[in-house]
Structures are given as C-alpha cells and as structure tokens.
Write a protein that holds these residues in place. Structure first.
Motif, mmCIF file in Angstrom:
data_model
loop_
_atom_site.group_PDB
_atom_site.id
_atom_site.type_symbol
_atom_site.label_atom_id
_atom_site.label_comp_id
_atom_site.label_asym_id
_atom_site.label_seq_id
_atom_site.Cartn_x
_atom_site.Cartn_y
_atom_site.Cartn_z
ATOM 1 N N MET A 1 0.996 -1.134 -0.039
ATOM 2 C CA MET A 1 -0.005 0.040 -0.001
ATOM 3 C C MET A 1 0.658 1.192 -0.160
ATOM 4 O O MET A 1 1.891 1.329 0.920
ATOM 5 C CB MET A 1 -0.947 -0.015 1.204
ATOM 6 N N ALA A 2 0.546 2.198 -0.850
ATOM 7 C CA ALA A 2 1.240 3.324 -1.056
ATOM 8 C C ALA A 2 1.056 4.533 -0.002
ATOM 9 O O ALA A 2 -0.079 4.461 0.458
ATOM 10 C CB ALA A 2 1.101 3.841 -2.411
ATOM 11 N N MET A 3 1.805 5.036 0.656
ATOM 12 C CA MET A 3 1.586 6.100 1.551
ATOM 13 C C MET A 3 1.321 7.358 0.982
ATOM 14 O O MET A 3 1.696 7.559 0.051
ATOM 15 C CB MET A 3 2.837 6.211 2.570
ATOM 16 N N MET A 7 -1.415 9.898 6.024
ATOM 17 C CA MET A 7 -0.945 8.589 6.566
ATOM 18 C C MET A 7 0.364 9.216 7.719
ATOM 19 O O MET A 7 0.878 8.394 8.504
ATOM 20 C CB MET A 7 -0.669 7.600 5.916
ATOM 21 N N VAL A 8 0.843 10.352 7.509
ATOM 22 C CA VAL A 8 2.172 10.694 8.253
ATOM 23 C C VAL A 8 1.952 12.026 8.795
ATOM 24 O O VAL A 8 1.089 12.968 8.435
ATOM 25 C CB VAL A 8 3.212 10.963 7.145
ATOM 26 N N SER A 9 2.194 12.218 10.320
ATOM 27 C CA SER A 9 1.841 13.136 10.974
ATOM 28 C C SER A 9 2.558 14.455 10.468
ATOM 29 O O SER A 9 3.577 14.412 9.751
ATOM 30 C CB SER A 9 2.574 13.010 12.509
ATOM 31 N N GLN A 10 2.164 15.750 10.673
ATOM 32 C CA GLN A 10 2.631 16.866 10.266
ATOM 33 C C GLN A 10 4.262 16.822 10.765
ATOM 34 O O GLN A 10 4.876 17.352 10.100
ATOM 35 C CB GLN A 10 1.675 18.217 10.757
ATOM 36 N N SER A 11 4.486 16.555 11.799
ATOM 37 C CA SER A 11 5.603 16.790 12.565
ATOM 38 C C SER A 11 6.532 15.748 11.725
ATOM 39 O O SER A 11 7.681 16.234 11.427
ATOM 40 C CB SER A 11 5.615 16.207 13.995
ATOM 41 N N GLU A 12 6.302 14.706 11.510
ATOM 42 C CA GLU A 12 7.079 13.759 10.699
ATOM 43 C C GLU A 12 7.204 14.335 9.310
ATOM 44 O O GLU A 12 8.344 14.117 8.533
ATOM 45 C CB GLU A 12 6.426 12.344 10.499
ATOM 46 N N GLN A 13 6.203 14.878 8.691
ATOM 47 C CA GLN A 13 6.335 15.449 7.469
ATOM 48 C C GLN A 13 7.359 16.480 7.339
ATOM 49 O O GLN A 13 8.383 16.432 6.570
ATOM 50 C CB GLN A 13 5.191 15.978 6.784
ATOM 51 N N PHE A 43 11.999 16.111 -3.571
ATOM 52 C CA PHE A 43 10.872 16.679 -2.623
ATOM 53 C C PHE A 43 9.657 15.452 -2.645
ATOM 54 O O PHE A 43 9.461 14.974 -3.700
ATOM 55 C CB PHE A 43 10.227 17.916 -3.330
ATOM 56 N N PRO A 44 9.187 15.188 -1.394
ATOM 57 C CA PRO A 44 8.187 13.903 -1.056
ATOM 58 C C PRO A 44 7.001 14.227 -1.288
ATOM 59 O O PRO A 44 6.171 14.315 -0.502
ATOM 60 C CB PRO A 44 8.623 13.365 0.082
ATOM 61 N N ALA A 45 6.549 14.548 -2.579
ATOM 62 C CA ALA A 45 5.223 15.336 -2.874
ATOM 63 C C ALA A 45 4.060 14.546 -2.204
ATOM 64 O O ALA A 45 2.991 15.043 -1.852
ATOM 65 C CB ALA A 45 5.015 15.596 -4.254
ATOM 66 N N LYS A 46 4.189 13.188 -2.712
ATOM 67 C CA LYS A 46 3.006 12.231 -2.106
ATOM 68 C C LYS A 46 2.968 12.312 -0.369
ATOM 69 O O LYS A 46 1.767 11.980 0.200
ATOM 70 C CB LYS A 46 3.173 10.861 -2.589
ATOM 71 N N LEU A 47 3.934 12.546 0.269
ATOM 72 C CA LEU A 47 4.193 12.420 1.756
ATOM 73 C C LEU A 47 4.057 13.650 2.519
ATOM 74 O O LEU A 47 3.825 13.657 3.755
ATOM 75 C CB LEU A 47 5.553 11.664 2.116
ATOM 76 N N SER A 49 2.002 17.677 2.806
ATOM 77 C CA SER A 49 0.684 18.466 2.624
ATOM 78 C C SER A 49 1.204 19.808 2.630
ATOM 79 O O SER A 49 2.362 19.977 2.987
ATOM 80 C CB SER A 49 -0.244 18.312 4.080
ATOM 81 N N VAL A 50 0.432 20.614 1.761
ATOM 82 C CA VAL A 50 0.590 22.128 1.690
ATOM 83 C C VAL A 50 0.820 22.478 2.908
ATOM 84 O O VAL A 50 1.595 23.412 3.254
ATOM 85 C CB VAL A 50 -0.529 22.606 1.038
ATOM 86 N N GLU A 51 -0.052 22.279 3.969
ATOM 87 C CA GLU A 51 0.105 22.760 5.471
ATOM 88 C C GLU A 51 1.408 22.601 6.060
ATOM 89 O O GLU A 51 2.013 23.469 6.610
ATOM 90 C CB GLU A 51 -1.025 22.136 6.472
ATOM 91 N N ALA A 52 2.084 21.345 6.218
ATOM 92 C CA ALA A 52 3.257 20.793 6.614
ATOM 93 C C ALA A 52 4.258 21.685 6.073
ATOM 94 O O ALA A 52 5.325 21.984 6.760
ATOM 95 C CB ALA A 52 3.540 19.635 6.538
ATOM 96 N N LEU A 53 4.392 21.730 4.766
ATOM 97 C CA LEU A 53 5.314 22.393 3.885
ATOM 98 C C LEU A 53 5.186 23.933 4.337
ATOM 99 O O LEU A 53 6.430 24.689 4.454
ATOM 100 C CB LEU A 53 4.985 22.263 2.346
ATOM 101 N N GLY A 54 4.178 24.462 4.464
ATOM 102 C CA GLY A 54 3.800 26.034 4.900
ATOM 103 C C GLY A 54 4.399 26.146 6.193
ATOM 104 O O GLY A 54 5.204 27.103 6.602
ATOM 105 N N LYS A 55 4.063 25.368 7.076
ATOM 106 C CA LYS A 55 4.867 25.308 8.539
ATOM 107 C C LYS A 55 6.188 25.249 8.566
ATOM 108 O O LYS A 55 6.811 26.252 9.220
ATOM 109 C CB LYS A 55 4.075 24.415 9.351
ATOM 110 N N TYR A 56 6.890 24.333 7.866
ATOM 111 C CA TYR A 56 8.208 24.061 7.755
ATOM 112 C C TYR A 56 9.064 25.393 7.261
ATOM 113 O O TYR A 56 9.756 25.980 7.690
ATOM 114 C CB TYR A 56 8.543 22.874 6.825
ATOM 115 N N LEU A 57 8.590 25.886 6.085
ATOM 116 C CA LEU A 57 8.937 26.985 5.366
ATOM 117 C C LEU A 57 8.757 28.367 6.417
ATOM 118 O O LEU A 57 10.061 29.152 6.561
ATOM 119 C CB LEU A 57 8.274 27.667 4.134
#
Length: 133
Positions: A1-3, A7-13, A43-47, A49-57
């Motif tokens: 099964m593809a992730m 399926m991955v927490s924002q912190s893990e992302q 860039f792990p696009a499938k893993l 989210s836009v929200e996690a990326l925004g927070k990271y930036l």
C-alpha cells in the motif's frame, strides 16, 4: 500500500523535508542576496501536505532572510508528476500562503532544467503566479 500525506503526522512530514534537504539557504547571488536553493527531485510530494510545507518554510526557512531581499534557485531536474511533483494547484497554494512581507523581498527566481511542460506553464501563467495578479 502506497503512503500519502494523510498517513504521516505533520511533525513527521516536517522532519522528512529537513532530512531530505529539499530547502536550504545557501550562499549569495551576484547582487549579494541570500539564496534559497530548492531541489525538486528529492521533494516527497506524496508524503507532504501543503500545510506541513508551509509551516516548515515559516519556521525553518523564512527566518534566515531577516528583512533583506533574497532569491530562489529551483532545480527541476529529475522531477516527475507521478512521484515528486506536488502539482500546479499545490504550488499556487504554497505561494499564496507565503506572508506578504516575505514575498515582497523575493527579488529573483531561477528555474533550472525546466521540461517542456514547465516551460509552457511558466510562459503562460508564470507572471500571474509570481505577481500579485
């Protein structure tokens, strides 16, 4: 099964983005601006989210610029729609989520190794995407 991102927490992302070195503030351009280097291939696009990326930036990258102008170098080589490309709508969402005070200091974007699709996209929609409309 593809992730996927759900399926991955924002912190893990955010940790994954950091570990893969997708974004790095590295060096200066000819005008002395700090450079944000983005490597699309990793860039792990499938893993992620836009929200996690925004927070990271917001938390890890933007503070590096202070109040000074900066530029972006995006390396597109090795990017494939089915694997590591987040899609045009996601890119637009990410760009729109960047605070105005950060966008105002972005003075140059260098896009390396564009494929034919990205060339056509940039020629057609690039000015709209990278301007206020």
């Amino acid at each position: 099964m593809a992730m996927n991102a759900s399926m991955v927490s924002q912190s893990e992302q955010e940790q994954l983005i950091e570990k893969l070195g997708v974004f790095k503030v590295q060096g200066r351009d000819k005008r002395g601006r700090k450079v944000l280097r983005i490597i699309g291939k990793v860039f792990p696009a499938k893993l992620v989210s836009v929200e996690a990326l925004g927070k990271y930036l917001e938390e890890k990258i933007f503070p590096n610029f202070g109040e000074r102008p900066f530029s972006v170098v995006y390396v597109h080589a090795g990017v494939h729609r089915s694997d590591n490309f987040p899609g045009i709508s996601a890119l637009r969402s990410i760009f729109e989520s960047i605070p105005v005070n950060i966008k105002d200091r972005l003075e140059a974007v260098y896009f390396l190794h564009p494929g034919i699709q990205s060339r056509l996209f940039l020629a057609t929609f690039g000015r709209l995407l990278f301007s206020g409309g």
